[in-house]
Scaffold this active site. Structure first.
Site, PDB file in Angstrom:
ATOM      1  CE  LYS A   1       2.951 -13.408 -13.477  1.00 52.02           C
ATOM      2  NZ  LYS A   1       4.205 -13.004 -13.388  1.00 52.02           N
TER       3      LYS A   1
ATOM      4  NE  ARG B   1       2.475  -4.761 -12.192  1.00 43.49           N
ATOM      5  CZ  ARG B   1       1.559  -4.918 -13.218  1.00 43.49           C
ATOM      6  NH1 ARG B   1       1.087  -3.450 -13.336  1.00 43.49           N
ATOM      7  NH2 ARG B   1       1.381  -5.991 -14.049  1.00 43.49           N
TER       8      ARG B   1
ATOM      9  NE  ARG C   1       5.250  -6.812 -16.224  1.00 47.04           N
ATOM     10  CZ  ARG C   1       5.349  -6.938 -14.691  1.00 47.04           C
ATOM     11  NH1 ARG C   1       4.461  -7.118 -13.858  1.00 47.04           N
ATOM     12  NH2 ARG C   1       6.394  -6.117 -14.263  1.00 47.04           N
TER      13      ARG C   1
ATOM     14  CD  GLU D   1       0.358 -20.377 -22.492  1.00 45.04           C
ATOM     15  OE1 GLU D   1       1.417 -20.831 -22.497  1.00 45.04           O
ATOM     16  OE2 GLU D   1       0.175 -19.202 -23.340  1.00 45.04           O
TER      17      GLU D   1
ATOM     18  CE  LYS E   1       1.941 -14.226  -9.414  1.00 42.01           C
ATOM     19  NZ  LYS E   1       3.532 -13.684  -9.409  1.00 42.01           N
TER      20      LYS E   1
ATOM     21  CB  SER F   1       0.251  -8.537  -3.837  1.00 41.84           C
ATOM     22  OG  SER F   1      -0.114  -8.030  -5.383  1.00 41.84           O
TER      23      SER F   1
ATOM     24  CE1 TYR G   1       3.996 -12.130  -1.380  1.00 41.56           C
ATOM     25  CE2 TYR G   1       1.440 -12.088  -2.013  1.00 41.56           C
ATOM     26  CZ  TYR G   1       2.995 -11.941  -2.160  1.00 41.56           C
ATOM     27  OH  TYR G   1       3.444 -12.022  -3.674  1.00 41.56           O
TER      28      TYR G   1
END
Length: 331
Positions: free
Chosen positions: A200, A210, A221, A238, A253, A282, A321
């Site tokens: 990610k 957000r 982050r 990972e 992601k 998004s 979505y």
């Protein structure tokens, strides 16, 4: 007319008709490969539109149940829930409250659709913390990796007890999968799976999300999400670490900006028989919707082309979505 050398090899022969193109296609896109991410807002009496994600809403508990039923009816096989609480605190205590919005919504959906959908819970603190980070903070303001693991372990057990068939740790804390697996097993939830957000990235394309979760984040982050300037080997590392710790499915992601990483993770995980998910996030959704609204692209073919590209790069399943709409288009 002068003589010309006619081509012997003509790739166009395999493109002559729709039936021919279907016959030789090597990438499939089917409703059962799609997972619908949904947002549910505590205390909401009606759905709240998300301005940066046209067509997506913050659901009430009632409209969420209806959306889950609709998803099952069109042939989807998974739904991922994100909760938006009325109040937040430094520890994200709402995430582990059995009566918190995410946990009651998981119970609602599990009761509504039974085994028709794989019910999943996003396992992260960012929606529940007043500082907006994915973990608890140390006194110096940095995210405390190991203290966060204890919160994730508790969160996993609560979600499993609420009815989640898969929990989705998305905070990118080192060791999170092992701690969650141990906690689930110790609580008797040995059949509850882990869909690990393994690779990610700290991405500019998370902006609309957000808004969707009313994020309180200030800053970024980047100390725990991956740096996009690294090559795919870190993403593979990972993912392999998560598999070693007990992940049942690994995820990349965002999807579109990291299709190269997705291909490498799919190859590595495939050698071990582990499925790979990708999240069509998004900002990727918003770009297509904005361009279509301006008449710059043909919306429905662009949706299917986008999702097909993610499948072609190696994703076994896609969180998007558009899932419900795409399923209808495909049918």
């Amino acid at each position: 007319m002068s003589d010309i050398q006619r081509p012997v090899v003509r790739p166009r022969r395999l493109r002559t008709t729709a039936a021919m193109r279907d016959l030789v296609a090597r990438t499939s896109l089917r409703p059962e490969q799609l997972i619908l991410p949904v947002f549910v807002r505590e205390g909401a009496s009606e759905p709240t539109p998300i301005s940066s994600m046209p067509g997506v809403v913050q659901h009430t508990r009632d409209t969420l149940r209806k959306a889950a039923v609709e998803a099952a009816e069109v042939g989807l096989k998974g739904i991922m829930l994100f909760g938006i609480p009325e109040t937040k605190d430094a520890d994200g205590s709402g995430a582990t409250d059995p009566d918190g919005i995410l946990n009651v919504a998981l119970a609602d959906v599990a009761a509504e659709v039974g085994d028709a959908l794989v019910v999943m819970g996003d396992l992260c603190l960012d929606e529940f913390t007043d500082h907006g980070h994915c973990g608890v903070l140390a006194p110096d303001g940095r995210v405390d990796n190991d203290a966060t693991l204890a919160r994730y372990a508790d969160m996993a057990v609560v979600q499993a007890e609420a009815g989640a068939a898969l929990v989705g740790p998305s905070g990118m804390m080192d060791g999170q999968v092992r701690v969650i697996r141990e906690a689930l097993d110790a609580a008797g939830h040995t059949d509850t799976g882990i869909l690990a957000y393994s690779a990610k990235y700290a991405s500019a394309f998370f902006g609309p999300f957000r808004e969707a979760v009313d994020s309180s984040l200030e800053g970024d982050r980047r100390t725990y999400q991956q740096d996009g300037r690294r090559d795919g080997r870190e993403g593979v590392r990972e993912a392999l670490l998560d598999i070693e710790e007990g992940a049942d499915i690994v995820m990349v992601k965002p999807a579109l900006a990291y299709l190269d990483v997705l291909r490498q993770v799919a190859d590595a995980a495939g050698e071990l028989g582990v499925p790979v998910a990708a999240y069509n996030i998004s900002g990727e959704y918003a770009m297509v919707e904005a361009a279509a609204a301006n008449g710059w692209i043909d919306r429905e073919p662009a949706i299917l082309e986008t999702l097909t590209s993610i499948r072609r790069a190696g994703a076994d399943m896609i969180l998007t979505y558009w899932a419900t709409e795409a399923a209808r288009l495909l049918r």
